[in-house]
Design an enzyme around this catalytic site. Structure first.
Site, PDB file in Angstrom:
ATOM      1  N   SER A 239       0.855  -1.184   0.000  1.00 27.49           N
ATOM      2  CA  SER A 239       0.000   0.000   0.000  1.00 27.49           C
ATOM      3  C   SER A 239       0.890   1.233   0.000  1.00 27.49           C
ATOM      4  O   SER A 239       2.119   1.131  -0.062  1.00 27.49           O
ATOM      5  CB  SER A 239      -0.909   0.005   1.242  1.00 27.49           C
ATOM      6  OG  SER A 239      -0.132   0.149   2.414  1.00 27.49           O
ATOM      7  N   LYS A 240       0.269   2.405   0.115  1.00 18.36           N
ATOM      8  CA  LYS A 240       1.027   3.649   0.039  1.00 18.36           C
ATOM      9  C   LYS A 240       2.055   3.777   1.156  1.00 18.36           C
ATOM     10  O   LYS A 240       3.033   4.501   1.017  1.00 18.36           O
ATOM     11  CB  LYS A 240       0.064   4.839   0.079  1.00 18.36           C
ATOM     12  CG  LYS A 240      -0.772   4.974  -1.186  1.00 18.36           C
ATOM     13  CD  LYS A 240      -1.676   6.184  -1.119  1.00 18.36           C
ATOM     14  CE  LYS A 240      -2.505   6.322  -2.396  1.00 18.36           C
ATOM     15  NZ  LYS A 240      -3.419   7.475  -2.336  1.00 18.36           N
ATOM     16  N   ARG A 241       1.838   3.080   2.272  1.00 13.11           N
ATOM     17  CA  ARG A 241       2.799   3.205   3.360  1.00 13.11           C
ATOM     18  C   ARG A 241       4.150   2.589   3.012  1.00 13.11           C
ATOM     19  O   ARG A 241       5.147   2.831   3.680  1.00 13.11           O
ATOM     20  CB  ARG A 241       2.254   2.558   4.637  1.00 13.11           C
ATOM     21  CG  ARG A 241       2.142   1.035   4.584  1.00 13.11           C
ATOM     22  CD  ARG A 241       1.670   0.467   5.919  1.00 13.11           C
ATOM     23  NE  ARG A 241       1.538  -0.971   5.877  1.00 13.11           N
ATOM     24  CZ  ARG A 241       0.463  -1.607   5.458  1.00 13.11           C
ATOM     25  NH1 ARG A 241      -0.572  -0.910   5.021  1.00 13.11           N
ATOM     26  NH2 ARG A 241       0.403  -2.928   5.446  1.00 13.11           N
TER      27      ARG A 241
END
Length: 471
Positions: A239-241
């Site tokens: 994910s974006k993390r």
């Protein structure tokens, strides 16, 4: 059989890494087997689908070089066809209207959980013949078979068997009449004669439902291949993390197309221990059976390493074209010859084109300030005579080539009984502003004699102001 694959993204964001890998696998399989590759935009989610996302997906596909033979087809332009199929299923008794309210469905779910049953619609309206509630807009459900099994001969995961008793009667049209994903994808795959569906294993739960629906419509299910998901370096779903997840972000960063394709194909596919593949090799070697059964891990350091290998081998003219786009606007008119020289000096030192641009500004622009730590060490009173003397000698040098520049500085050091470590660093800091540059002789040769002399004079003035501050 004429192979036909498809890539069917939902335009609710950019083309992300997982989607790009799916597109690549589908494109490779079609091209390797002389088939067709279809692009379909699944834009039925009207609230989240945007034209900007469509454009981003198309741009990402173009950048990757994943050309499609047909499409893009848009599901929002096919509602008449979906409604026709839904009506056909109703007319043939293979679908029915369900009048359950949200409250009824929630109460049903809570009771099943309390009874330690798996939550599932209980089919109460499957054979309903009474008077329907007047205040409930019905959904339409597919009559899933009540017995038997669905067998999926998955090309990656092997044979998967699902009991029909585990499947409920899925909704194929919402209460507002719009078709649902499982209905639209089935109709599209049938109409577009898709023979192989290659997608992420997050779709595996949809597959038995779609097979039953296809067979109810008199069609033949395609062959399925579900690629395991991509994880971040912490073992969780990417994910974006975990950093940038869109292909566009990596393109902007300066990852080369060939490097990105190479990295994507290795996210869950392998051929022995080989790491670097040309597109031609991918087409020759790619087989669905070689897709790994286990999840793959996205490693940005590995992507950067791979990109560095491609930077080393890329055509210098191509890299110069990309470099100039990333330089500050005021520097974009730099001479072509100088750009090519910079590319050759930098290509083995950097991991991305953005890094190349950032560290190459020193070739085109005089320093506006000096890196404090090395400046404190090398731009002091002791270096003043060194820079003054070398400014004069370098200004008089007739042969402005790396060997002559190196000889000039080395001869000076020998004459003064100085080690090169006392002479080279002050010159580097004075000319470049910091200690991060390629070999000094090559750097000075590329910057040019006039600019080098000017920068040395600026540095000596800087030192003089430190030693004798103006009153």
């Amino acid at each position: 059989m004429q192979v036909r694959t498809r890539f069917a993204p939902s335009p609710t964001g950019y083309l992300h890494i997982g989607g790009a890998r799916t597109a690549l696998f589908s494109w490779l399989f079609a091209r390797a087997n002389g088939g067709s590759f279809v692009l379909r935009i699944e834009d039925t989610d009207k609230e989240r689908s945007t034209q900007a996302s469509v454009d981003a997906i198309l741009h990402g596909m173009e950048w990757l070089g994943l050309d499609y033979d047909e499409g893009p087809f848009y599901q929002t332009q096919r509602f008449d066809r979906y409604n026709e199929v839904i009506q056909k299923l109703l007319d043939e008794g293979k679908a029915y209207r369900c009048y359950c309210s949200k409250e009824e469905l929630e109460a049903m779910r809570e009771q099943q959980i309390a009874n330690k049953q798996r939550p599932q619609y209980d089919r109460r309206y499957r054979d309903f013949s009474g008077e329907p509630p007047a205040d409930v807009a019905p959904v339409i459900r597919f009559k899933n078979p009540l017995d038997g099994v669905v067998v999926i001969e998955d090309q990656v995961l092997g044979q998967i068997t699902i009991s029909n008793q585990e499947l409920d009667d899925l909704i194929i049209a919402r209460s507002d009449g719009t078709p649902t994903y499982n209905l639209t994808v089935v109709v599209d795959d049938m109409d577009m004669q898709i023979t192989h569906v290659i997608r992420g294993d997050d779709h595996i739960n949809n597959t038995p439902r779609q097979i039953n629906l296809i067979e109810a419509l008199g069609g033949t299910p395609p062959i399925y291949a579900h690629a395991p998901m991509i994880l971040g370096d912490d073992g969780k779903r990417m994910s974006k993390r975990h950093g940038a997840v869109s292909v566009s972000a990596y393109a902007e960063e300066g990852i080369l197309r060939e490097a990105m394709l190479n990295y994507l194909v290795r996210l869950g596919w392998s051929h022995g221990d080989q790491e670097i593949f040309s597109t031609a090799e991918m087409l020759e070697l790619f087989k669905l059976s070689r897709i790994n059964k286990s999840a793959s891990t996205f490693d940005v350091d590995k992507l950067h390493w791979l990109n560095q290998q491609y930077l080393k081998e890329a055509v210098a003219d191509d890299l110069a074209d990309e470099l100039v786009k990333r330089l500050p606007e005021a520097l974009q008119a730099a001479p072509r010859e100088m750009l090519l020289q910079v590319v050759e000096l930098q290509r083995e030192r950097v991991k991305t084109l953005s890094e190349m641009a950032e560290t190459s500004v020193l070739f085109f622009q005089d320093p506006t300030e000096y890196d404090p730590k090395p400046a404190k060490k090398f731009l002091g009173e002791a270096s003043l005579p060194i820079l003054n003397d070398l400014t004069e000698r370098l200004a008089q040098l007739n042969d402005w080539q790396p060997e002559a520049i190196q000889g000039c500085i080395a001869d000076y050091a020998d004459e003064k009984g100085l080690k090169f470590g006392k002479v080279g660093p002050p010159v580097r800091i004075a000319v470049c502003g910091n200690g991060n540059s390629p070999a000094l002789d090559q750097t000075l040769a590329t910057i040019g004699q006039e600019a080098v002399v000017r920068r040395l004079k600026t540095a000596t003035s800087y030192i003089q102001n430190l030693v004798e501050p103006a009153s």
